[in-house]
Enzyme design. Sequence first.
Site, mmCIF file in Angstrom:
data_model
loop_
_atom_site.group_PDB
_atom_site.id
_atom_site.type_symbol
_atom_site.label_atom_id
_atom_site.label_comp_id
_atom_site.label_asym_id
_atom_site.label_seq_id
_atom_site.Cartn_x
_atom_site.Cartn_y
_atom_site.Cartn_z
ATOM 1 N N ASP A 104 45.798 47.645 45.494
ATOM 2 C CA ASP A 104 45.767 47.070 44.144
ATOM 3 C C ASP A 104 44.360 46.648 43.749
ATOM 4 O O ASP A 104 43.868 46.998 42.683
ATOM 5 C CB ASP A 104 46.754 45.885 44.030
ATOM 6 C CG ASP A 104 46.527 44.810 45.089
ATOM 7 O OD1 ASP A 104 45.704 44.999 46.007
ATOM 8 O OD2 ASP A 104 47.202 43.756 45.002
ATOM 9 N N PHE A 156 40.418 35.832 38.358
ATOM 10 C CA PHE A 156 41.643 36.053 39.134
ATOM 11 C C PHE A 156 42.688 36.737 38.256
ATOM 12 O O PHE A 156 43.043 36.263 37.185
ATOM 13 C CB PHE A 156 42.188 34.737 39.699
ATOM 14 C CG PHE A 156 43.160 34.987 40.811
ATOM 15 C CD1 PHE A 156 42.709 35.273 42.092
ATOM 16 C CD2 PHE A 156 44.524 34.980 40.572
ATOM 17 C CE1 PHE A 156 43.602 35.543 43.124
ATOM 18 C CE2 PHE A 156 45.430 35.252 41.589
ATOM 19 C CZ PHE A 156 44.958 35.532 42.872
HETATM 20 P P1 IMP Z 1 39.975 41.385 50.135
HETATM 21 O O1 IMP Z 1 40.286 41.498 51.579
HETATM 22 O O2 IMP Z 1 39.179 40.132 49.833
HETATM 23 O O3 IMP Z 1 39.315 42.609 49.539
HETATM 24 O O4 IMP Z 1 41.314 41.087 49.389
HETATM 25 C C1 IMP Z 1 42.193 42.017 49.077
HETATM 26 C C2 IMP Z 1 43.507 41.399 48.658
HETATM 27 O O5 IMP Z 1 43.361 40.107 48.072
HETATM 28 C C3 IMP Z 1 44.103 42.246 47.585
HETATM 29 O O6 IMP Z 1 44.805 43.330 48.110
HETATM 30 C C4 IMP Z 1 44.970 41.261 46.861
HETATM 31 O O7 IMP Z 1 46.225 41.186 47.498
HETATM 32 C C5 IMP Z 1 44.237 39.948 46.976
HETATM 33 N N1 IMP Z 1 43.454 39.658 45.755
HETATM 34 C C6 IMP Z 1 42.123 39.727 45.575
HETATM 35 N N2 IMP Z 1 41.755 39.433 44.317
HETATM 36 C C7 IMP Z 1 42.907 39.174 43.663
HETATM 37 C C8 IMP Z 1 43.203 38.838 42.295
HETATM 38 O O8 IMP Z 1 42.338 38.713 41.405
HETATM 39 N N3 IMP Z 1 44.524 38.651 42.014
HETATM 40 C C9 IMP Z 1 45.522 38.798 42.933
HETATM 41 N N4 IMP Z 1 45.287 39.127 44.212
HETATM 42 C C10 IMP Z 1 43.987 39.308 44.572
HETATM 43 MG MG MG Z 2 46.667 44.069 48.108
#
Ligand code: IMP
Ligand code: MG
Length: 184
Positions: A104, A156
């Site tokens: 996502d 967010f």
């Molecule tokens: P990362 O490991 O920091 O890249 O985080 C990835 C995961 O964090 C994504 O797959 C989402 O599930 C969650 N995430 C990151 N940013 C958002 C956001 O803006 N809204 C909702 N979920 C988020």
């Molecule tokens: Mg995710």
Amino acid sequence: MSGLIPHTLKTYLTKKRIGDRIELLAGKLTDRYTGLEDETVFLCVLKGAFIFSADLVRNIPLNIPLEFCTARSYGDSMNSDGNVSLSLPPKRVLREKNVVILEDIIDTGCTLAVLKDKLKELGASRVEICSLLSKPSRRKAKVEIDYLGFEVPDLFFVGFGLDYAENYRNLDHLAVVIPSKKNS
Ligand code: IMP
Ligand code: MG
């Protein structure tokens, strides 16, 4: 919605804009994987990518299996706790396959960096990443995104599968969570 900070939602991307972009990504993946169906697997990262994946694969007229994995890096807040826990399909489904990860959003990149390494370790011959959204300003781990829907700012987002503490996944568009000002 207990435990959430007071907030409002503001539409960021409409259903139509997301749909158009998904069709384009599906076209690219169709071109890339035509003739490679037997050695390719799509891997949807639950929960967030479930709507994106459903819309994407229905626009790809190829017989490619869809598998699921779970990755958790966020608690019930809007900030990552830095730890990634994965639950993956069995090794036999991934071995010697081109695995296309369907995600996502890529935020810090930690989830995808860990997932990509793990898939290689399980014997995937090639791993590509297809993500609906990317927040490049938040990146901590280097990840190459092969197919990207939209680059977004450091806000967010919810809707279209993304949640705020399990709320709003069902919105048919993408919205930004705006914290309410105190004492107003
Ligand atoms: P990362 O490991 O920091 O890249 O985080 C990835 C995961 O964090 C994504 O797959 C989402 O599930 C969650 N995430 C990151 N940013 C958002 C956001 O803006 N809204 C909702 N979920 C988020
Ligand atoms: Mg995710």
